[in-house]
Design an enzyme around this catalytic site. Structure first.
Site, short mmCIF file in Angstrom:
data_model
loop_
_atom_site.label_atom_id
_atom_site.label_comp_id
_atom_site.label_asym_id
_atom_site.label_seq_id
_atom_site.Cartn_x
_atom_site.Cartn_y
_atom_site.Cartn_z
N LYS A 44 -24.01 -1.57 9.18
CA LYS A 44 -23.73 -1.03 7.83
C LYS A 44 -24.79 -0.03 7.35
O LYS A 44 -24.72 1.14 7.68
CB LYS A 44 -23.56 -2.17 6.84
CG LYS A 44 -22.22 -2.91 7.01
CD LYS A 44 -21.91 -3.73 5.77
CE LYS A 44 -20.70 -4.62 5.94
NZ LYS A 44 -19.40 -3.95 5.81
N TYR B 135 -18.44 -15.23 7.58
CA TYR B 135 -17.77 -14.02 8.05
C TYR B 135 -18.77 -13.19 8.83
O TYR B 135 -19.82 -12.84 8.32
CB TYR B 135 -17.21 -13.19 6.88
CG TYR B 135 -16.52 -11.95 7.40
CD1 TYR B 135 -15.20 -12.01 7.88
CD2 TYR B 135 -17.18 -10.72 7.49
CE1 TYR B 135 -14.59 -10.90 8.41
CE2 TYR B 135 -16.56 -9.60 8.01
CZ TYR B 135 -15.26 -9.70 8.47
OH TYR B 135 -14.64 -8.59 9.00
N ASP C 221 -27.39 -12.78 10.77
CA ASP C 221 -26.52 -11.62 10.57
C ASP C 221 -26.93 -10.92 9.27
O ASP C 221 -26.57 -11.34 8.18
CB ASP C 221 -25.07 -12.12 10.51
CG ASP C 221 -24.08 -11.00 10.19
OD1 ASP C 221 -24.52 -9.87 9.89
OD2 ASP C 221 -22.86 -11.27 10.23
N TYR D 285 0.84 -1.22 0.00
CA TYR D 285 0.00 0.00 0.00
C TYR D 285 0.87 1.26 0.00
O TYR D 285 0.58 2.22 -0.71
CB TYR D 285 -0.91 -0.03 1.23
CG TYR D 285 -1.86 1.13 1.35
CD1 TYR D 285 -3.07 1.15 0.64
CD2 TYR D 285 -1.57 2.22 2.17
CE1 TYR D 285 -3.95 2.22 0.76
CE2 TYR D 285 -2.44 3.29 2.29
CZ TYR D 285 -3.63 3.28 1.57
OH TYR D 285 -4.49 4.34 1.69
N1 PMP Z 1 -21.24 -9.37 9.37
C1 PMP Z 1 -21.25 -9.28 8.04
C2 PMP Z 1 -22.18 -10.16 7.27
C3 PMP Z 1 -20.41 -8.38 7.38
O1 PMP Z 1 -20.41 -8.33 6.03
C4 PMP Z 1 -19.56 -7.57 8.15
C5 PMP Z 1 -18.61 -6.55 7.52
N2 PMP Z 1 -18.28 -6.72 6.22
C6 PMP Z 1 -19.59 -7.68 9.53
C7 PMP Z 1 -20.46 -8.59 10.11
C8 PMP Z 1 -18.71 -6.85 10.39
O2 PMP Z 1 -19.13 -5.52 10.39
P1 PMP Z 1 -18.14 -4.37 10.86
O3 PMP Z 1 -17.06 -4.27 9.85
O4 PMP Z 1 -19.02 -3.16 10.91
O5 PMP Z 1 -17.63 -4.75 12.21
#
Ligand code: PMP
Length: 435
Positions: free
Chosen positions: A261, A129, A232, A5
């Site tokens: 988000k 994730y 989630d 980077y």
């Molecule tokens: N759960 C899911 C399905 C996600 O896509 C993400 C982030 N990409 C997270 C949890 C984590 O969120 P944060 O980066 O706001 O901690």
């Protein structure tokens, strides 16, 4: 990788306008991933901007520990109204990882308080994730991110993810992948607190789209074997899949729903974990019984963030965002199928609403992937940047997740840039030379 980077000349964003970002040199880019999957109605939306300014004139922050504040109360009421039936209690935090962490801890504590002390384990999907804190990493399964931390994590059961592109049963799918989930629950239900999953599509796993009915079947299995379902919707929530929540597609009511988000339309960090009256009541008792959920973040229920979230939801109504979105989703589907699917280096086109993953492969017939070290995804997004769009890959999967406000014309611009970038990189000398 910071070492790389440092040597790159990455843009420094100075301004946003609608679906465009502008860097300090004035160069314009389409925001093709909604600034990491958060922007909903566009940047600098007048209603959201005004709501935050108005809230600033009242108060920027007061604690939710032992007190409450006006926007957090109003938002909780609204979230309960729009989320699936049964979810009626709201616990705020400030990011997706903590939203999941809270659900995991609540589910665990519920069973402890119930006297079912053995119910301490969680079931996750392969490639899951759910964030980067240790609890959310424990219920995650992406080797590249998570393996190094293995010895810090609590034990879990892993059920297969329905990764249809790589599935050997693809032609005769009866969702055999769910048999393993059922076996885990049947044999170990007594020591399992909850199943944790993303509904319909596993985002960070590479936009893995689940077959219809998979999600509702997991709901049934969780109920059948007496374990909670933690859903989630950090990525899928707030319209991304074409409905307000992915749960709405299959009529699923989870025991815990994790939101973050897009909750503030992409303006400020805020998260919410919703749960049921039954679970809430398990934590009730006199202070001395120590049944309280001892978990609280400093900026929990921040008034500015809650005001932004209220304005976000108001804008969904006023602009009828979800109705307008349907035509754009269909347009996207047609373009992806007609233009991208036949490309010799695109192995799989995955779409769920406004969430898209294009899996780049060296050989389309065999599905042979590009080696990780070749960084094909990274090369594509750098080329896209040169052509005027900000994208971010997941390995060799190119993600498209534009703001819901993106017009068809802007969508076309994004698709054109993405196609050009993929074509140039995958047919270019450096990649084809290895073939
Ligand atoms: N759960 C899911 C399905 C996600 O896509 C993400 C982030 N990409 C997270 C949890 C984590 O969120 P944060 O980066 O706001 O901690």
């Amino acid at each position: 990788q910071m070492q790389e980077y440092i040597g790159e000349d990455s843009p420094i964003i100075a301004k946003g306008d609608g679906v465009y970002l502008y860097d300090v040199d004035g160069t314009r880019y389409l925001d093709g991933v909604s600034s990491l999957w958060v922007t909903v109605h566009g940047h600098r939306h007048p209603v959201l901007n005004q709501a935050i300014k108005d809230q600033l004139d009242q108060i920027a922050h007061s604690t939710l520990l032992g007190l409450s504040n006006v926007p957090s109360v109003l938002l909780a009421k609204k979230l309960v109204e729009i989320t699936p039936p049964g979810l009626c209690k709201v616990f705020y935090s400030d990011n997706g990882s903590t939203a999941v962490e809270v659900a995991v801890k609540m589910a665990y504590q519920y069973w402890q308080l119930q006297g079912k002390r053995a119910k301490t384990k969680f079931v996750k999907l392969e490639e899951a994730y759910h964030g980067d804190t240790i609890g959310s990493v424990s219920v995650g399964g992406i080797g590249l991110f998570h393996q190094i931390f293995a010895r810090l994590l609590f034990p879990t059961y892993t059920a297969p993810a329905p990764h249809c592109y790589r599935c050997l049963n693809r032609e005769a799918c009866e969702m055999q992948c769910l048999d393993a989930m059922e076996e885990i629950l049947q044999n170990n239900g007594g020591e399992i607190a909850a199943v944790v999953m993303e509904p319909l599509i596993q985002g960070a796993a590479g936009m893995i789209v689940h077959p219809p009915g998979f999600f509702s079947r997991v709901r049934e299995l969780a109920s059948q074997y007496g374990v909670f379902l933690i859903v989630d919707e950090v990525a899928t929530g707030f319209g991304r899949t074409g409905k307000m929540f992915a749960c709405d597609h299959e009529g699923v009511s989870p025991d815990f729903l994790c939101l973050a988000k897009g909750i503030t339309g992409g303006y400020l960090p805020l998260a919410a974990t919703l749960t049921t009256e039954k679970i809430f009541n398990q934590f009730m008792g006199s202070y001395g019984e120590l049944k309280a959920f001892f978990h609280g973040h400093t900026y929990t229920g921040n008034p500015l963030a809650c005001a932004a979230a209220l304005a976000n939801l108001e804008t969904f109504d006023k602009e009828d965002t979800l109705t307008g979105l349907q035509e754009k989703i269909s347009h996207l589907e047609v373009s992806l199928n007609e233009r991208f699917a036949p490309h010799p280096h695109i192995g799989d086109v995955r779409q769920r609403g406004f969430m898209v993953g294009l899996e780049l492969v060296r050989d389309r017939t065999s599905g042979e992937p590009y080696p990780t070290a070749e960084r094909v995804g990274h090369k594509v997004i750098k080329e896209a940047r040169r052509l005027g769009a900000i994208l971010r890959p997941l390995g060799n999967v190119i993600v498209l997740m534009p703001p819901l406000a993106t017009t068809i014309q802007e969508l076309e611009e994004l698709l054109e840039i993405t196609y050009q970038a993929i074509d140039k990189v995958t047919r270019g000398p450096s990649v084809e030379a290895h073939a």
